[in-house]
Design a protein around this motif. Structure first.
Motif, PDB file in Angstrom:
ATOM      1  N   ALA A 279      62.409  33.685   6.751  1.00  0.00           N
ATOM      2  CA  ALA A 279      61.003  33.584   7.127  1.00  0.00           C
ATOM      3  C   ALA A 279      60.789  32.526   8.206  1.00  0.00           C
ATOM      4  O   ALA A 279      60.060  32.745   9.180  1.00  0.00           O
ATOM      5  CB  ALA A 279      60.151  33.261   5.899  1.00  0.00           C
ATOM      6  N   ARG A 283      59.671  34.577  11.542  1.00  0.00           N
ATOM      7  CA  ARG A 283      58.225  34.787  11.627  1.00  0.00           C
ATOM      8  C   ARG A 283      57.680  34.295  12.952  1.00  0.00           C
ATOM      9  O   ARG A 283      57.919  33.163  13.374  1.00  0.00           O
ATOM     10  CB  ARG A 283      57.520  34.095  10.458  1.00  0.00           C
ATOM     11  N   GLU A 369      55.419  31.989   0.578  1.00  0.00           N
ATOM     12  CA  GLU A 369      55.124  33.418   0.654  1.00  0.00           C
ATOM     13  C   GLU A 369      56.407  34.245   0.574  1.00  0.00           C
ATOM     14  O   GLU A 369      56.415  35.323  -0.032  1.00  0.00           O
ATOM     15  CB  GLU A 369      54.379  33.718   1.947  1.00  0.00           C
ATOM     16  N   ASN A 373      56.755  36.844  -2.504  1.00  0.00           N
ATOM     17  CA  ASN A 373      56.846  38.273  -2.229  1.00  0.00           C
ATOM     18  C   ASN A 373      58.211  38.840  -2.576  1.00  0.00           C
ATOM     19  O   ASN A 373      58.308  40.018  -2.949  1.00  0.00           O
ATOM     20  CB  ASN A 373      56.505  38.530  -0.759  1.00  0.00           C
ATOM     21  N   ASN A 443      54.735  44.022   1.785  1.00  0.00           N
ATOM     22  CA  ASN A 443      54.332  42.619   1.767  1.00  0.00           C
ATOM     23  C   ASN A 443      55.513  41.703   2.068  1.00  0.00           C
ATOM     24  O   ASN A 443      55.370  40.689   2.763  1.00  0.00           O
ATOM     25  CB  ASN A 443      53.733  42.257   0.403  1.00  0.00           C
ATOM     26  N   ALA A 447      56.012  39.031   5.095  1.00  0.00           N
ATOM     27  CA  ALA A 447      56.306  37.620   4.833  1.00  0.00           C
ATOM     28  C   ALA A 447      57.554  37.148   5.558  1.00  0.00           C
ATOM     29  O   ALA A 447      57.684  35.960   5.874  1.00  0.00           O
ATOM     30  CB  ALA A 447      56.464  37.384   3.330  1.00  0.00           C
TER      31      ALA A 447
END
Length: 460
Positions: A279, A283, A369, A373, A443, A447
Motif C-alpha cells: 500500500a 498507492r 486500511e 481490507n 475494496n 486499498a
C-alpha cells in the motif's frame, strides 16, 4: 547601437528564453491515463486523448455502444466509466490547468514600457523607461521546479481519481448484479410460496388442514410478496447507481444488460506477502502526498530567498528635453522598513509542518486500511467457501432426503414446505456471501492501489 538599444536587445533575448516552455498537445493526460490503465486494467481514453470535437465524440460513442451490445462485464463497466464519467472527465482537465501553470512559471514577466511627453515654454520633453522584473528572473528556475513538482502531483491525483472511479464502478457492478440475482431468486421463492398457499387452501377445503396451517402458508406467501417488492427496488437502486458512474443516459441507461449472476468463487484466495508495504509503495495518493511535502519545502526555500527583496525592477531610461537627450537606468527596490518577511516565512514553515503531518497520517491510514481490507477479504472468502462447500450441499442433501421420504409417504407436506423455506434462506445467504467476497476484493484492490495478482478462478 546605443546603450539603450543594447539593453533592450539583451532584455528581449531573456524574454525569448523565458518563453521557450510550450504547452503539450494533451496536457499530460497521456501519462496519467497510462498510470490508471496499468493499475485498473482498462483504457481511460480513445486514441490516447480526451474528446475535444465531434469526431472524438463519435469515436467514444462507438466504443461505448460496442461495450453495451452484450451483457456488461465488470471490466467493461470500468472501461465505460473511465471513458464516459463526466465528473472524472472534468478531473482529467485539471491536468491542463496544472500544465498551464507550469508553462507560465517558466516564463519571464513582460517588461513595462513607460512613455511620457511634456511641453512647456516651447520645449518638448520626452521620457522613456523600459523596466524588467529582476527578481522574477532570479526566482524563475526555482518557481519552475516548484510548479514541476505540482504538475507531477496533479498527474498522480488525476490517475488516483481514475482508480477510485474504477473501484466505485466495480463495487457498483457487483451490487447491481447481486441485487438482480437476489430479485430473480425472490420471485422464484414467491412463486413457490404462492403454489404452497394454493395447496393449503385446497387442503383446508378438503378438511385435511386446520385454519392455523392455512394462515401460516398465506402469511408466508404475503411475506414473499413483500420481499419481492423490496428486492426489485434494491435492484433498481443498485442499477441506477451503476448507471450514474457509467455516465449513461437516455436509451443507453435503460437498454444495457448485466449478467444474471455473480462470478463463481475462485478456487483459492490471492496470496499477498506484505499488504502494508504494498500500500505504501503503490498507492498514488501517498505518492502525491510526498510530492506535496517536497513542493511545500521548496516553496519555503523560495520564501526565505525573497523575504527581504520582494520587489526588484531594473529599467533603462532615455529622456529627451528639447534637443538634448539623456540616458541612464533606474532601479526599483522595496525597502523592508515595516515588513521584514517574517510573517511570510512563518506561514510557509507552518504550511510545511502541516503537510508533513498530513503525509504521516496518510501513511498510517494506508497501513490500517490495507490490514483491515485484507482481513475482510480473507474472512469473506472463507465464509463464501463455507456456504459453497458446506451449507448449500448439506441443504441439498436434506432436501433430496425429505423429497424421497415425502414421495414414500413417510413425511408430511408440512415438512416439505418447511424445508423449502430453509433452503431459500440458505441460497439467499450464499448470494450475499458471494457478493461480500467480490466487494471485499474490490475494496482490497482500492486499498493497495491496483488490481491484485491473478489466480485461479473467474474474475468479475
Amino acid at each position: 547601437m546605443n546603450r539603450f538599444h543594447e539593453f533592450a536587445a539583451g532584455a528581449g533575448l531573456l524574454l525569448t528564453l523565458g518563453g521557450c516552455a510550450t504547452l503539450s498537445g494533451d496536457g499530460g493526460f497521456g501519462a496519467a491515463a497510462a498510470i490508471s490503465e496499468q493499475r485498473s486494467g482498462a483504457r481511460a481514453s480513445v486514441a490516447g486523448r480526451l474528446p475535444r470535437n465531434d469526431e472524438d465524440a463519435r469515436a467514444l460513442a462507438a466504443v461505448i455502444r460496442q461495450k453495451l451490445e452484450q451483457p456488461l462485464s465488470a471490466d467493461d463497466a470500468v472501461q465505460v466509466a473511465l471513458l464516459n464519467n463526466r465528473s472524472l472527465r472534468a478531473t482529467y482537465w485539471s491536468l491542463g490547468v496544472a500544465e498551464a501553470d507550469l508553462v507560465q512559471a517558466g516564463r519571464l514577466q513582460n517588461p513595462v514600457l513607460d512613455f511620457k511627453r511634456s511641453r512647456g515654454d516651447g520645449v518638448i520633453g520626452i521620457e522613456r523607461t523600459l523596466t524588467f522584473n529582476l527578481l522574477g528572473l532570479i526566482t524563475t528556475p526555482m518557481a519552475g521546479r516548484i510548479e514541476g513538482r505540482r504538475y507531477e502531483q496533479v498527474k498522480l491525483l488525476v490517475a488516483n481519481a481514475a482508480l477510485q472511479t474504477a473501484a466505485d464502478t466495480r463495487r457498483a457492478w457487483i451490487d447491481a448484479v447481486a441485487a438482480g440475482q437476489s430479485s430473480d431468486y425472490a420471485q422464484q421463492v414467491e412463486a413457490s410460496a404462492q403454489a404452497s398457499a394454493e395447496l393449503a387452501e385446497r387442503m383446508r377445503k378438503a378438511g385435511n388442514w386446520s385454519a392455523l396451517d392455512l394462515a401460516r402458508e398465506q402469511a408466508y406467501h404475503a411475506q414473499t410478496v413483500a420481499d419481492v417488492a423490496h428486492a426489485r427496488q434494491a435492484a433498481v437502486a443498485a442499477r441506477e447507481k451503476l448507471t450514474r458512474l457509467l455516465g449513461l443516459s437516455g436509451e443507453q441507461a435503460i437498454g444495457y444488460r448485466l449478467p444474471d449472476h455473480l462470478p463463481d468463487l475462485p478456487a483459492a484466495p490471492r496470496a499477498l506477502a506484505d499488504v502494508e508495504q504494498t500500500a505504501i509503495d503503490e498507492r498514488l495518493d501517498i505518492r502525491a502526498a510526498r510530492l506535496d511535502t517536497e513542493q511545500t519545502a521548496a516553496t519555503l526555500g523560495l520564501t526565505r530567498t525573497t523575504r527581504f527583496i520582494n520587489v526588484l525592477d531594473l529599467g533603462a531610461v532615455r529622456n529627451t528635453d528639447g534637443g538634448a537627450a539623456t540616458r541612464g537606468y533606474e532601479l526599483t527596490l522595496e525597502i523592508p522598513l515595516f515588513d521584514w518577511g517574517a510573517a511570510r516565512v512563518a506561514r510557509a514553515e507552518a504550511t510545511y509542518m502541516q503537510s508533513v503531518n498530513q503525509l504521516a497520517q496518510a501513511v498510517i491510514d494506508a497501513r490500517s486500511e490495507a490490514r483491515e481490507n485484507h482481513a475482510a477479504y480473507r474472512s469473506a472468502y472463507d465464509l463464501a467457501r463455507h456456504y459453497r462447500d458446506q451449507v448449500i450441499p448439506l441443504r441439498k442433501q436434506i432436501s433430496d432426503q425429505i423429497l424421497l421420504r415425502y414421495n414414500g409417504m413417510l413425511m408430511s407436506v408440512f415438512e416439505l414446505l418447511a424445508d423449502a423455506r430453509e433452503q431459500a434462506t440458505a441460497v439467499s445467504a450464499y448470494i450475499g456471501a458471494l457478493k461480500d467476497y467480490w466487494t471485499a476484493q474490490a475494496n482490497l484492490e482500492a486499498a493497495l492501489g491496483g488490481r491484485l495478482p491473478p489466480t485461479q478462478g473467474v474474475q468479475p
